[in-house]
Enzyme design. Structure first.
Site, PDB file in Angstrom:
ATOM      1  N   HIS A  74      15.664  -8.978   1.046  1.00 49.54           N
ATOM      2  CA  HIS A  74      15.575  -8.355   2.378  1.00 49.54           C
ATOM      3  C   HIS A  74      15.862  -9.352   3.481  1.00 49.54           C
ATOM      4  O   HIS A  74      15.497  -9.118   4.637  1.00 49.54           O
ATOM      5  CB  HIS A  74      14.185  -7.719   2.559  1.00 49.54           C
TER       6      HIS A  74
ATOM      7  N   TYR B 142      10.645  -9.587  15.957  1.00 48.28           N
ATOM      8  CA  TYR B 142      11.044 -10.623  14.990  1.00 48.28           C
ATOM      9  C   TYR B 142      10.805 -12.032  15.525  1.00 48.28           C
ATOM     10  O   TYR B 142      10.453 -12.932  14.766  1.00 48.28           O
ATOM     11  CB  TYR B 142      12.498 -10.393  14.535  1.00 48.28           C
TER      12      TYR B 142
ATOM     13  N   THR C 198       2.945  -6.282  -4.178  1.00 56.92           N
ATOM     14  CA  THR C 198       3.767  -5.295  -3.474  1.00 56.92           C
ATOM     15  C   THR C 198       3.215  -3.898  -3.747  1.00 56.92           C
ATOM     16  O   THR C 198       2.722  -3.598  -4.827  1.00 56.92           O
ATOM     17  CB  THR C 198       5.258  -5.410  -3.847  1.00 56.92           C
ATOM     18  N   SER C 199       3.361  -3.047  -2.727  1.00 52.08           N
ATOM     19  CA  SER C 199       2.744  -1.707  -2.797  1.00 52.08           C
ATOM     20  C   SER C 199       3.605  -0.728  -3.572  1.00 52.08           C
ATOM     21  O   SER C 199       3.177   0.376  -3.888  1.00 52.08           O
ATOM     22  CB  SER C 199       2.534  -1.158  -1.373  1.00 52.08           C
TER      23      SER C 199
ATOM     24  N   CYS D 164      25.253 -13.093  13.139  1.00 46.74           N
ATOM     25  CA  CYS D 164      26.114 -12.723  14.272  1.00 46.74           C
ATOM     26  C   CYS D 164      26.841 -11.415  13.978  1.00 46.74           C
ATOM     27  O   CYS D 164      27.603 -11.306  13.017  1.00 46.74           O
ATOM     28  CB  CYS D 164      27.142 -13.827  14.542  1.00 46.74           C
TER      29      CYS D 164
ATOM     30  N   LEU E 164      -3.570  -6.860  -5.552  1.00 48.40           N
ATOM     31  CA  LEU E 164      -4.984  -6.791  -5.151  1.00 48.40           C
ATOM     32  C   LEU E 164      -5.642  -5.516  -5.651  1.00 48.40           C
ATOM     33  O   LEU E 164      -6.801  -5.505  -6.066  1.00 48.40           O
ATOM     34  CB  LEU E 164      -5.074  -6.863  -3.615  1.00 48.40           C
TER      35      LEU E 164
ATOM     36  N   ASN F 233      10.019 -10.630   0.714  1.00 46.83           N
ATOM     37  CA  ASN F 233       9.478 -11.287   1.899  1.00 46.83           C
ATOM     38  C   ASN F 233      10.561 -12.042   2.653  1.00 46.83           C
ATOM     39  O   ASN F 233      11.521 -12.545   2.054  1.00 46.83           O
ATOM     40  CB  ASN F 233       8.357 -12.270   1.507  1.00 46.83           C
TER      41      ASN F 233
ATOM     42  N   ASP G 156       9.668 -14.553   4.699  1.00 45.76           N
ATOM     43  CA  ASP G 156       9.144 -15.903   5.023  1.00 45.76           C
ATOM     44  C   ASP G 156       9.743 -16.893   4.025  1.00 45.76           C
ATOM     45  O   ASP G 156      10.393 -16.496   3.056  1.00 45.76           O
ATOM     46  CB  ASP G 156       7.596 -15.909   4.967  1.00 45.76           C
TER      47      ASP G 156
HETATM   48  C1  BV8 Z   1      18.294   1.269   1.159  1.00 45.25           C
HETATM   49  C2  BV8 Z   1      12.464  -6.543   5.748  1.00 45.25           C
HETATM   50  C3  BV8 Z   1      20.324   2.369   0.801  1.00 45.25           C
HETATM   51  C4  BV8 Z   1      12.201  -6.203   7.156  1.00 45.25           C
HETATM   52  C5  BV8 Z   1      11.868  -4.496   4.605  1.00 45.25           C
HETATM   53  C6  BV8 Z   1      12.857   8.487   0.628  1.00 45.25           C
HETATM   54  C7  BV8 Z   1      12.525   8.219  -0.689  1.00 45.25           C
HETATM   55  C8  BV8 Z   1      12.881   7.013  -1.281  1.00 45.25           C
HETATM   56  C9  BV8 Z   1      13.566   6.043  -0.546  1.00 45.25           C
HETATM   57  C10 BV8 Z   1      13.860   6.305   0.759  1.00 45.25           C
HETATM   58  C11 BV8 Z   1      13.517   7.511   1.361  1.00 45.25           C
HETATM   59  N1  BV8 Z   1      13.937   7.479   2.629  1.00 45.25           N
HETATM   60  C12 BV8 Z   1      14.538   6.293   2.868  1.00 45.25           C
HETATM   61  C13 BV8 Z   1      14.520   5.580   1.730  1.00 45.25           C
HETATM   62  C14 BV8 Z   1      15.085   4.252   1.512  1.00 45.25           C
HETATM   63  C15 BV8 Z   1      14.170   3.202   2.114  1.00 45.25           C
HETATM   64  C16 BV8 Z   1      12.746   3.341   1.613  1.00 45.25           C
HETATM   65  O1  BV8 Z   1      12.440   2.977   0.496  1.00 45.25           O
HETATM   66  N2  BV8 Z   1      11.888   3.878   2.503  1.00 45.25           N
HETATM   67  C17 BV8 Z   1      10.479   4.037   2.149  1.00 45.25           C
HETATM   68  C18 BV8 Z   1       9.642   3.830   3.419  1.00 45.25           C
HETATM   69  C19 BV8 Z   1      10.289   5.426   1.568  1.00 45.25           C
HETATM   70  N3  BV8 Z   1      14.704   1.934   1.672  1.00 45.25           N
HETATM   71  C20 BV8 Z   1      15.669   1.338   2.390  1.00 45.25           C
HETATM   72  O2  BV8 Z   1      16.074   1.758   3.455  1.00 45.25           O
HETATM   73  C21 BV8 Z   1      16.293   0.110   1.766  1.00 45.25           C
HETATM   74  N4  BV8 Z   1      17.706   0.266   1.796  1.00 45.25           N
HETATM   75  O3  BV8 Z   1      17.718   2.102   0.514  1.00 45.25           O
HETATM   76  O4  BV8 Z   1      19.625   1.262   1.357  1.00 45.25           O
HETATM   77  C22 BV8 Z   1      21.724   2.216   1.142  1.00 45.25           C
HETATM   78  C23 BV8 Z   1      22.641   2.756   0.262  1.00 45.25           C
HETATM   79  C24 BV8 Z   1      23.967   2.621   0.552  1.00 45.25           C
HETATM   80  C25 BV8 Z   1      24.369   1.968   1.723  1.00 45.25           C
HETATM   81  C26 BV8 Z   1      23.426   1.448   2.592  1.00 45.25           C
HETATM   82  C27 BV8 Z   1      22.100   1.573   2.306  1.00 45.25           C
HETATM   83  C28 BV8 Z   1      15.998  -1.155   2.547  1.00 45.25           C
HETATM   84  C29 BV8 Z   1      14.517  -1.378   2.617  1.00 45.25           C
HETATM   85  C30 BV8 Z   1      14.271  -2.757   3.199  1.00 45.25           C
HETATM   86  C31 BV8 Z   1      13.467  -2.640   4.483  1.00 45.25           C
HETATM   87  N5  BV8 Z   1      13.055  -3.982   4.897  1.00 45.25           N
HETATM   88  N6  BV8 Z   1      11.565  -5.753   4.918  1.00 45.25           N
HETATM   89  C32 BV8 Z   1      10.985  -6.919   7.681  1.00 45.25           C
HETATM   90  O5  BV8 Z   1      10.325  -7.672   6.933  1.00 45.25           O
HETATM   91  O6  BV8 Z   1      10.696  -6.723   8.857  1.00 45.25           O
HETATM   92  S1  BV8 Z   1      10.756  -3.553   3.781  1.00 45.25           S
HETATM   93  C33 BV8 Z   1       9.215  -4.294   3.739  1.00 45.25           C
HETATM   94  O7  BV8 Z   1       8.275  -3.327   3.247  1.00 45.25           O
HETATM   95  C34 BV8 Z   1       9.081  -5.392   2.720  1.00 45.25           C
HETATM   96  O8  BV8 Z   1      10.205  -6.217   2.678  1.00 45.25           O
HETATM   97  C35 BV8 Z   1       8.853  -4.693   1.419  1.00 45.25           C
HETATM   98  O9  BV8 Z   1      10.068  -4.428   0.775  1.00 45.25           O
HETATM   99  C36 BV8 Z   1       8.339  -3.360   1.843  1.00 45.25           C
HETATM  100  C37 BV8 Z   1       7.012  -3.068   1.198  1.00 45.25           C
HETATM  101  O10 BV8 Z   1       6.167  -4.045   1.633  1.00 45.25           O
HETATM  102  P1  BV8 Z   1       5.289  -4.867   0.578  1.00 45.25           P
HETATM  103  O11 BV8 Z   1       5.917  -6.199   0.444  1.00 45.25           O
HETATM  104  O12 BV8 Z   1       5.029  -4.103  -0.679  1.00 45.25           O
HETATM  105  O13 BV8 Z   1       3.978  -4.976   1.421  1.00 45.25           O
HETATM  106  P2  BV8 Z   1       2.883  -3.847   1.605  1.00 45.25           P
HETATM  107  O14 BV8 Z   1       2.077  -4.211   2.799  1.00 45.25           O
HETATM  108  O15 BV8 Z   1       3.505  -2.491   1.519  1.00 45.25           O
HETATM  109  O16 BV8 Z   1       1.994  -4.033   0.295  1.00 45.25           O
HETATM  110  C38 BV8 Z   1       1.316  -5.266   0.096  1.00 45.25           C
HETATM  111  C39 BV8 Z   1       0.705  -5.181  -1.273  1.00 45.25           C
HETATM  112  O17 BV8 Z   1       0.068  -6.424  -1.515  1.00 45.25           O
HETATM  113  C40 BV8 Z   1      -0.346  -4.092  -1.372  1.00 45.25           C
HETATM  114  O18 BV8 Z   1      -0.181  -3.409  -2.585  1.00 45.25           O
HETATM  115  C41 BV8 Z   1      -1.667  -4.867  -1.371  1.00 45.25           C
HETATM  116  O19 BV8 Z   1      -2.635  -4.271  -2.214  1.00 45.25           O
HETATM  117  C42 BV8 Z   1      -1.250  -6.191  -1.960  1.00 45.25           C
HETATM  118  N7  BV8 Z   1      -2.036  -7.326  -1.487  1.00 45.25           N
HETATM  119  C43 BV8 Z   1      -2.577  -7.515  -0.267  1.00 45.25           C
HETATM  120  N8  BV8 Z   1      -3.238  -8.715  -0.260  1.00 45.25           N
HETATM  121  C44 BV8 Z   1      -3.079  -9.258  -1.493  1.00 45.25           C
HETATM  122  C45 BV8 Z   1      -2.317  -8.385  -2.279  1.00 45.25           C
HETATM  123  N9  BV8 Z   1      -1.994  -8.647  -3.556  1.00 45.25           N
HETATM  124  C46 BV8 Z   1      -2.435  -9.811  -4.074  1.00 45.25           C
HETATM  125  N10 BV8 Z   1      -3.181 -10.699  -3.387  1.00 45.25           N
HETATM  126  C47 BV8 Z   1      -3.518 -10.464  -2.103  1.00 45.25           C
HETATM  127  N11 BV8 Z   1      -4.246 -11.371  -1.425  1.00 45.25           N
END
Ligand code: BV8
Length: 235
Positions: free
Chosen positions: A112, A59, A179-180, A120, A205, A95, A97
């Site tokens: 997020h 981070y 977002t994906s 803290c 994209l 995001n 940022d």
């Molecule tokens: C929760 C902060 C419950 C950190 C992030 C099984 C099935 C379903 C769900 C789950 C499961 N197992 C676990 C879960 C839950 C889990 C989850 O969904 N896991 C996934 C992997 C399956 N979710 C969680 O844990 C969430 N919490 O469920 O809590 C709970 C209930 C009760 C009590 C307590 C808890 C919390 C998830 C948050 C994690 N933190 N970010 C950090 O930044 O370091 S996630 C992080 O990835 C992002 O924040 C975002 O949310 C996520 C996806 O990323 P994207 O933003 O979509 O980026 P990505 O690279 O994937 O895609 C980019 C897209 O942009 C692409 O489509 C690309 O084509 C496009 N692109 C690229 N360039 C361009 C463009 N588009 C336009 N123009 C361009 N130039």
């Protein structure tokens, strides 16, 4: 956007793709790896408990990187829409940022968390933070050396879910940008919006995991698609 006369309240969800052209890596473009670790394996409370230095370095590196980046035309167009749109509008960003804010957007919700706060774990205070955490600095509020990134990790509850759902209930239009559709609950908002009667538009994209759920899905870079869409909305 064919007929927009019936659109008053808009919810916009943004992901890493809206910041990609500002030079901030997305999660899945490079296979979502950092120092040979999958992001899902570093962005978790378990990883922080197991190897705090690894997570804090991850981070610290990203917090420093975002401060060298600038908003791109997509952020600027959304800020213009925020300024000029007379109805309700909420930018829910995944995001961590601050490029939406630096472009001038005000109605922004970081579901997020944010790179630019430290949280803290002793007194729960969140303090603005632009430096590093690897050296375990003292909390500005309580003095304990117990600071972590104020970022929602996998397995943690995203921020302000009630506020997000009440905005989705009022939405006439839900727009997902860069977002994906890989991570929940954000990836499920399009379903919630549809079920609650909103029209849905995706600007990405390429096709995402949820493209089939949108009334309309446009593919291209956000820096082109978002200004075009905002021009349509503002006439
Ligand atoms: C929760 C902060 C419950 C950190 C992030 C099984 C099935 C379903 C769900 C789950 C499961 N197992 C676990 C879960 C839950 C889990 C989850 O969904 N896991 C996934 C992997 C399956 N979710 C969680 O844990 C969430 N919490 O469920 O809590 C709970 C209930 C009760 C009590 C307590 C808890 C919390 C998830 C948050 C994690 N933190 N970010 C950090 O930044 O370091 S996630 C992080 O990835 C992002 O924040 C975002 O949310 C996520 C996806 O990323 P994207 O933003 O979509 O980026 P990505 O690279 O994937 O895609 C980019 C897209 O942009 C692409 O489509 C690309 O084509 C496009 N692109 C690229 N360039 C361009 C463009 N588009 C336009 N123009 C361009 N130039």
């Amino acid at each position: 956007m064919a007929d927009r006369s019936d659109i008053r309240n808009i919810v916009i969800l943004t992901g890493a793709g809206v910041s990609a052209e500002s030079g901030i890596d997305t999660f899945r473009a490079e296979g979502g790896l950092w120092e040979q670790h999958r992001v899902e394996d570093v962005a978790t409370p378990e990883a922080f408990a197991r190897d705090p230095e690894l997570v804090l370095r991850f981070y610290d590196m990203r917090r420093e990187a975002i401060q060298t980046k600038q908003p791109n035309p997509a952020h600027e167009a959304l800020a213009r829409l925020d300024r000029e749109w007379e109805g309700e509008l909420l930018i829910v960003t995944q995001n961590v940022d601050d490029l939406h804010e630096r472009a001038g957007a005000r109605r922004v919700l970081h579901m997020h968390g944010t790179h630019l706060n430290a949280w803290c774990t002793a007194c729960d205070a969140r303090s603005p933070w632009r430096g590093t955490l690897i050296d375990r600095p003292a909390c500005p509020e309580c003095g304990e050396k117990a600071l972590r990134p104020d970022v929602v990790w996998f397995g943690e509850m995203p921020y302000e879910m009630d506020r997000i759902f009440s905005a989705l209930r009022e939405a006439d239009l839900f727009v997902s940008i860069g977002t994906s559709g890989a991570v929940y609950p954000a990836a499920g908002f399009v379903r919630n919006a549809r079920d609650l009667g909103a029209r849905t538009l995706e600007l990405n994209l390429e096709a995402s995991q949820g493209s089939h759920l949108f009334d309309e899905s446009r593919h291209g870079p956000a820096s082109v698609l978002v200004p075009e869409w905002v021009d349509e909305m503002l006439g």
